[in-house]
Motif scaffolding. Sequence first.
Motif, PDB file in Angstrom:
ATOM      1  N   VAL A 121       0.841  -1.200   0.000  1.00 51.89           N
ATOM      2  CA  VAL A 121       0.000   0.000   0.000  1.00 51.89           C
ATOM      3  C   VAL A 121       0.881   1.258   0.000  1.00 51.89           C
ATOM      4  N   LEU A 122       1.996   1.202   0.744  1.00 44.75           N
ATOM      5  CA  LEU A 122       2.923   2.340   0.764  1.00 44.75           C
ATOM      6  C   LEU A 122       4.285   1.888   0.247  1.00 44.75           C
ATOM      7  N   HIS A 123       4.879   2.713  -0.611  1.00 41.12           N
ATOM      8  CA  HIS A 123       6.159   2.354  -1.222  1.00 41.12           C
ATOM      9  C   HIS A 123       7.235   3.358  -0.857  1.00 41.12           C
ATOM     10  N   ASP A 124       8.257   2.911  -0.165  1.00 40.05           N
ATOM     11  CA  ASP A 124       9.475   3.671   0.006  1.00 40.05           C
ATOM     12  C   ASP A 124       9.228   5.150   0.317  1.00 40.05           C
ATOM     13  N   LEU A 125       8.461   5.387   1.362  1.00 42.75           N
ATOM     14  CA  LEU A 125       8.117   6.767   1.724  1.00 42.75           C
ATOM     15  C   LEU A 125       9.240   7.404   2.540  1.00 42.75           C
TER      16      LEU A 125
ATOM     17  N   TYR B  73       1.573  20.134   8.296  1.00 46.62           N
ATOM     18  CA  TYR B  73       1.702  19.403   7.040  1.00 46.62           C
ATOM     19  C   TYR B  73       0.344  18.926   6.555  1.00 46.62           C
ATOM     20  N   GLY B  74       0.106  19.079   5.273  1.00 47.74           N
ATOM     21  CA  GLY B  74      -1.127  18.563   4.699  1.00 47.74           C
ATOM     22  C   GLY B  74      -0.833  17.342   3.849  1.00 47.74           C
ATOM     23  N   ILE B  75      -1.754  16.387   3.806  1.00 47.73           N
ATOM     24  CA  ILE B  75      -1.603  15.228   2.935  1.00 47.73           C
ATOM     25  C   ILE B  75      -2.823  15.140   2.030  1.00 47.73           C
ATOM     26  N   VAL B  76      -2.590  15.091   0.722  1.00 48.25           N
ATOM     27  CA  VAL B  76      -3.713  14.961  -0.204  1.00 48.25           C
ATOM     28  C   VAL B  76      -3.442  13.795  -1.146  1.00 48.25           C
TER      29      VAL B  76
ATOM     30  N   GLY C 225      -3.576   5.766   0.157  1.00 50.58           N
ATOM     31  CA  GLY C 225      -2.777   5.339   1.311  1.00 50.58           C
ATOM     32  C   GLY C 225      -2.649   6.385   2.408  1.00 50.58           C
ATOM     33  N   LYS C 226      -3.477   7.433   2.362  1.00 51.64           N
ATOM     34  CA  LYS C 226      -3.366   8.509   3.348  1.00 51.64           C
ATOM     35  C   LYS C 226      -3.705   8.018   4.753  1.00 51.64           C
TER      36      LYS C 226
ATOM     37  N   HIS D 220      -0.949   6.439  -5.360  1.00 53.25           N
ATOM     38  CA  HIS D 220      -0.709   4.996  -5.290  1.00 53.25           C
ATOM     39  C   HIS D 220       0.387   4.628  -4.298  1.00 53.25           C
ATOM     40  N   GLY D 221       0.336   5.233  -3.129  1.00 46.47           N
ATOM     41  CA  GLY D 221       1.269   4.860  -2.074  1.00 46.47           C
ATOM     42  C   GLY D 221       2.654   5.453  -2.204  1.00 46.47           C
ATOM     43  N   ARG D 222       2.856   6.384  -3.153  1.00 44.64           N
ATOM     44  CA  ARG D 222       4.158   7.042  -3.282  1.00 44.64           C
ATOM     45  C   ARG D 222       3.970   8.543  -3.144  1.00 44.64           C
ATOM     46  N   ILE D 223       5.041   9.236  -2.703  1.00 49.46           N
ATOM     47  CA  ILE D 223       4.961  10.687  -2.659  1.00 49.46           C
ATOM     48  C   ILE D 223       5.193  11.204  -4.070  1.00 49.46           C
TER      49      ILE D 223
END
Length: 603
Positions: A375-379, A389-392, A398-399, A568-571
């Motif tokens: 679900v999360l890749h190499d964050l 901090y905001g996450i969109v 994957g937020k 898709h789980g990447r920044i």
Amino acid sequence: MPAEAADTPGLPSAPAEVRRTFSDAATLLLRAAQPDRKHLNHGLLWLILAAGLEALGPLIGKFFLDSYLLPHNADIPAIAGLLLGALLAGMAASYLRYLQLVRLAGLAMRSVRRIRENVYGHVLRLPMSFFDTAITGQLVSRVTNDTEAVKTLYVQVLFVMLDSVIVVAGTIAAMLWLDWRLMLIVGTLVPAVALIVALYQRLSAPAVTRTRELRSELNAQMAESIAGMAVLQAGNATERFGARFADINEAHYQSRQRELRANAWLLRPVLDLLNVILLAVVIAVFGARGNGAALSALEVGVLYAFISYISRVVEPLIQITMQFSQLQQAMVGAARVHALLKEAETPIATADGRVTEGAISIQQLNFAYRTGRPVLHDLNLQIPPGSFYGIVGHTGSGKSTLLSLLLRFYPAPAGAIRIDDTPVDAIGEDHFRDAIGLVPQDPFLVAASARENITMGRKLSDAQVEAAARAASAHEFVMGLERGYDTPLGEGGARLSVGQKQLLAIARALAGEPRILFLDEATSHIDSETEQVVQRALTALRGKVTVVAIAHRLSTIRAADRIVVLNHGRIAELGTHGELMGISDGLYQRLYLLQQLEEEGAG
Ligand code: ATP
Ligand code: MG
């Protein structure tokens, strides 16, 4: 609801399974009774003494017949002594029964109370991953119905059965002592009863299991219908649901009937018949022995004692038969409770790491709920203390998962997440939860007052509660409720709008004065004007509290120090609002412009 029914397993069948069920149930009971060992021992002692005294009765009768009545021996003082003895034995037995009942019933209640507390406390400490697959109805039924089954195991099954076994054993011993050959005839009762128990099991056990399943289906449908009443009524589905309920109800009735029929003809009538046959056989044997001649005085006494003992033995045997299917059901319940208690709890971090500044560092974070489906890749992400901090990102990017890892709901790879340079799992649990606040995606309110929903059991002064509510701009609408902060909000806060629930959830998080505050879609249901107040509240935390906010509504995080765009789980992108808007054809830019268009359209 089939899932609920599936949770009510049938009776164990394979021998290994039966053994495991039995030992699990026994472990649970023994552990629960441990603190009450003294009461248990006393109760059992009283039980044995009372049963022994009760077995004396026919012996005294025999002695009276043999020594006084038949030889026409009118020794009044001796007879009076005998009567007094019988009376005293009877009174002592009654008193001991009373003592036993009080001891053992009390013990059973306390054990169940203990088990229930353990189970609930245990469920509270289970890791979040457990609840991904858990079904609420099943869990609730473990804490309520299954622990109740354990009580049945104690009060009805174990004690009644134990009592019956002791009475039967005492009676058999007395009969053996009187005439062992006659006793052998009476002994045929045992295999006969075993046969009846087996037959009864075969007929009634499936019905008992089915009844239980259907009862939990009835409950499940009722609960489901209440929860979804608006959908049912709006969709005009009430009649269909009513009919479905009636069907289950009818099946429940039929199943109960089958159970009752098995009870009605097998238990009382068949065993009573056995009783009569045995009496006839014993009397016939006596007749044959006497060869038609009158019975000797000695044999009359034995005959009397045997006749009383035979009826005494049958009653407990009926009891044992009746308790048998209950016993199996209760064993299954106890084993299920035991299985739940064996689920591993979240290891309570006893570590002494502290959250001091509130800096978050994420390094090479990979995560998958199920292996093979990352679900999360190499964050990689560094969040300085006191920043916003905001996450969109799109739905499913994957937020929420990232927040869950930051909150330790799921274990992150070792060292991938650090707070103030301490790996998250090295921070003590209590301190960790106090230092970190969460406003979740679905605001969760308890059925209590507005004040209790903000304090959540913490010791907060009225001033602190009000300050938090003001900061979350919840104060005004709370004061508008008829009893202000003391207004009961109903189950799940049913009396509030979704936006009001969100404001209360924000107030609750702020009231804990956290060092780090996580918000997951905290403003999605709030009108623009109120949202600006919340925005100002978040901005006011700058420099004091590290805020990480997930937002679909981009205006909420427009003023953030940095915005993280997940894809898709990447920044995919990282920067201030201005920087991200500068990326031509960037993800953020597209999201933002789309939202503006929508808002204009709506306006
Ligand atoms: P939204 O904006 O809709 O809230 P999100 O970015 O918060 O989406 P997540 O909830 O983090 O998305 O989900 C990311 C992915 O992980 C999704 O594909 C989802 O199906 C999956 N997922 C989420 N929770 C679980 C879980 N408990 N078990 C297995 N998979 C999960
Ligand atoms: Mg989410």
